[in-house]
Design a protein around this motif. Structure first.
Motif, PDB file in Angstrom:
ATOM      1  N   GLU A 284       6.121  -3.283  -7.402  1.00 41.87           N
ATOM      2  CA  GLU A 284       4.759  -2.760  -7.487  1.00 41.87           C
ATOM      3  C   GLU A 284       4.138  -2.841  -6.100  1.00 41.87           C
ATOM      4  O   GLU A 284       4.068  -3.905  -5.502  1.00 41.87           O
ATOM      5  CB  GLU A 284       3.941  -3.567  -8.484  1.00 41.87           C
ATOM      6  N   THR A 285       3.678  -1.689  -5.606  1.00 41.84           N
ATOM      7  CA  THR A 285       3.127  -1.654  -4.259  1.00 41.84           C
ATOM      8  C   THR A 285       1.695  -1.132  -4.267  1.00 41.84           C
ATOM      9  O   THR A 285       1.280  -0.451  -5.197  1.00 41.84           O
ATOM     10  CB  THR A 285       3.969  -0.754  -3.323  1.00 41.84           C
ATOM     11  N   ASP A 286       0.987  -1.488  -3.217  1.00 35.14           N
ATOM     12  CA  ASP A 286      -0.320  -0.926  -2.925  1.00 35.14           C
ATOM     13  C   ASP A 286      -0.234  -0.316  -1.544  1.00 35.14           C
ATOM     14  O   ASP A 286       0.493  -0.814  -0.676  1.00 35.14           O
ATOM     15  CB  ASP A 286      -1.413  -2.012  -2.933  1.00 35.14           C
ATOM     16  N   LYS A 287      -0.985   0.745  -1.316  1.00 39.18           N
ATOM     17  CA  LYS A 287      -1.014   1.391  -0.010  1.00 39.18           C
ATOM     18  C   LYS A 287      -2.213   0.862   0.766  1.00 39.18           C
ATOM     19  O   LYS A 287      -3.317   0.819   0.241  1.00 39.18           O
ATOM     20  CB  LYS A 287      -1.083   2.903  -0.143  1.00 39.18           C
ATOM     21  N   TYR A 288      -1.972   0.433   2.001  1.00 41.08           N
ATOM     22  CA  TYR A 288      -3.020  -0.123   2.845  1.00 41.08           C
ATOM     23  C   TYR A 288      -3.160   0.672   4.137  1.00 41.08           C
ATOM     24  O   TYR A 288      -2.170   1.094   4.719  1.00 41.08           O
ATOM     25  CB  TYR A 288      -2.698  -1.585   3.220  1.00 41.08           C
TER      26      TYR A 288
ATOM     27  N   VAL B 195      -6.815  -2.582   4.618  1.00 42.82           N
ATOM     28  CA  VAL B 195      -7.696  -2.347   3.477  1.00 42.82           C
ATOM     29  C   VAL B 195      -6.977  -1.421   2.517  1.00 42.82           C
ATOM     30  O   VAL B 195      -6.249  -0.516   2.933  1.00 42.82           O
ATOM     31  CB  VAL B 195      -9.061  -1.739   3.880  1.00 42.82           C
ATOM     32  N   ASP B 196      -7.169  -1.649   1.242  1.00 47.78           N
ATOM     33  CA  ASP B 196      -6.544  -0.827   0.212  1.00 47.78           C
ATOM     34  C   ASP B 196      -7.055   0.606   0.370  1.00 47.78           C
ATOM     35  O   ASP B 196      -8.265   0.837   0.440  1.00 47.78           O
ATOM     36  CB  ASP B 196      -6.902  -1.375  -1.165  1.00 47.78           C
ATOM     37  N   THR B 197      -6.132   1.555   0.418  1.00 49.35           N
ATOM     38  CA  THR B 197      -6.523   2.954   0.642  1.00 49.35           C
ATOM     39  C   THR B 197      -7.350   3.514  -0.512  1.00 49.35           C
ATOM     40  O   THR B 197      -8.017   4.530  -0.342  1.00 49.35           O
ATOM     41  CB  THR B 197      -5.299   3.860   0.875  1.00 49.35           C
ATOM     42  N   LYS B 198      -7.349   2.840  -1.660  1.00 44.15           N
ATOM     43  CA  LYS B 198      -8.207   3.282  -2.768  1.00 44.15           C
ATOM     44  C   LYS B 198      -9.676   3.204  -2.373  1.00 44.15           C
ATOM     45  O   LYS B 198     -10.505   3.912  -2.929  1.00 44.15           O
ATOM     46  CB  LYS B 198      -7.961   2.427  -4.019  1.00 44.15           C
ATOM     47  N   ASN B 199      -9.991   2.329  -1.415  1.00 42.91           N
ATOM     48  CA  ASN B 199     -11.378   2.155  -0.976  1.00 42.91           C
ATOM     49  C   ASN B 199     -11.732   3.000   0.242  1.00 42.91           C
ATOM     50  O   ASN B 199     -12.896   3.060   0.620  1.00 42.91           O
ATOM     51  CB  ASN B 199     -11.643   0.684  -0.643  1.00 42.91           C
ATOM     52  N   VAL B 200     -10.743   3.621   0.891  1.00 42.79           N
ATOM     53  CA  VAL B 200     -10.996   4.378   2.116  1.00 42.79           C
ATOM     54  C   VAL B 200     -11.399   5.802   1.764  1.00 42.79           C
ATOM     55  O   VAL B 200     -10.660   6.526   1.106  1.00 42.79           O
ATOM     56  CB  VAL B 200      -9.756   4.387   3.033  1.00 42.79           C
ATOM     57  N   LYS B 201     -12.587   6.184   2.218  1.00 45.12           N
ATOM     58  CA  LYS B 201     -13.074   7.537   1.956  1.00 45.12           C
ATOM     59  C   LYS B 201     -12.713   8.468   3.105  1.00 45.12           C
ATOM     60  O   LYS B 201     -12.214   9.560   2.901  1.00 45.12           O
ATOM     61  CB  LYS B 201     -14.576   7.519   1.731  1.00 45.12           C
ATOM     62  N   GLU B 202     -12.989   8.039   4.350  1.00 44.74           N
ATOM     63  CA  GLU B 202     -12.661   8.850   5.519  1.00 44.74           C
ATOM     64  C   GLU B 202     -12.755   8.024   6.781  1.00 44.74           C
ATOM     65  O   GLU B 202     -13.218   6.873   6.757  1.00 44.74           O
ATOM     66  CB  GLU B 202     -13.566  10.072   5.611  1.00 44.74           C
TER      67      GLU B 202
ATOM     68  N   ILE C 203       2.828  -1.816   0.575  1.00 44.78           N
ATOM     69  CA  ILE C 203       3.119  -3.248   0.586  1.00 44.78           C
ATOM     70  C   ILE C 203       3.381  -3.711  -0.838  1.00 44.78           C
ATOM     71  O   ILE C 203       2.578  -3.455  -1.744  1.00 44.78           O
ATOM     72  CB  ILE C 203       1.935  -4.039   1.190  1.00 44.78           C
ATOM     73  N   ASP C 204       4.499  -4.392  -1.011  1.00 48.47           N
ATOM     74  CA  ASP C 204       4.847  -4.973  -2.299  1.00 48.47           C
ATOM     75  C   ASP C 204       3.827  -6.072  -2.610  1.00 48.47           C
ATOM     76  O   ASP C 204       3.594  -6.964  -1.795  1.00 48.47           O
ATOM     77  CB  ASP C 204       6.261  -5.559  -2.230  1.00 48.47           C
ATOM     78  N   LYS C 205       3.205  -6.002  -3.763  1.00 47.39           N
ATOM     79  CA  LYS C 205       2.168  -6.965  -4.144  1.00 47.39           C
ATOM     80  C   LYS C 205       2.683  -8.403  -4.084  1.00 47.39           C
ATOM     81  O   LYS C 205       1.940  -9.319  -3.754  1.00 47.39           O
ATOM     82  CB  LYS C 205       1.647  -6.667  -5.545  1.00 47.39           C
ATOM     83  N   LYS C 206       3.956  -8.589  -4.388  1.00 50.67           N
ATOM     84  CA  LYS C 206       4.532  -9.939  -4.390  1.00 50.67           C
ATOM     85  C   LYS C 206       4.744 -10.481  -2.980  1.00 50.67           C
ATOM     86  O   LYS C 206       4.962 -11.672  -2.800  1.00 50.67           O
ATOM     87  CB  LYS C 206       5.860  -9.937  -5.151  1.00 50.67           C
TER      88      LYS C 206
END
Length: 165
Positions: free
Chosen positions: A24-28, A40-47, A119-122
């Protein structure tokens, strides 16, 4: 023989499918500030805006790390100088990362934006406790960047929005 090869290929496909599910990964988005890599988590990046696209209006009676506000397509967005927030001297050269958390926008001035990584969450490790270090409250974890031989500090965007205590 073809049946045996098909069975081996099916086993391999099942193995790789299990591996993909377990990872399980998150994109930063990685940025640099004061010689330290932050993510920072790309879910929060607007521009992202260049220095020349950012015209900051100073407002009185704000904490020193809040440089002012910008007009972003008719909306008012507060701008935080990340270097000042982390106890460093401000720089003349910067770019602005606009974050959106729960519908609220905030901009942070950073030295430079680097890249995005999965990035792998673990693999995100806790930050060792250091007494009296304010910036530690802004960071939720650390990740070793394999291609750089350095650490990435995972930033808690909600602390930017709601303040750190």
């Amino acid at each position: 023989m073809p049946e045996t090869m098909a069975a081996v290929m099916a086993e391999d496909a099942e193995f790789y499918t299990k591996e993909a599910v377990e990872l399980e990964t998150d994109k930063y988005l990685i940025f640099l500030s004061g010689g330290v890599y932050y993510g920072v988590d790309t879910k929060n990046v607007k521009e992202m805006l260049t220095q020349w696209e950012t015209s900051i209006t100073w407002l009185p009676m704000l904490p020193p790390h809040i440089r002012g506000v910008i007009n972003l397509r008719g909306g008012v967005v507060p701008i935080v100088d990340f270097r000042l927030l982390m106890g460093q001297m401000p720089e003349d050269k910067f770019c602005t990362v606009i974050l959106d958390m729960e519908g609220v926008q905030i901009g942070i001035l950073v030295d430079e934006v680097d890249q995005t990584v999965d990035i792998d969450k673990k693999s995100v490790l806790p930050v060792p406790y250091q007494s009296g270090v304010e910036s530690q409250k802004m960071v939720t974890g650390m990740y070793s960047l394999p291609d750089r031989n350095t650490a990435l500090m995972v930033l808690d965007c909600t602390q930017l929005l709601y303040g750190h205590k």
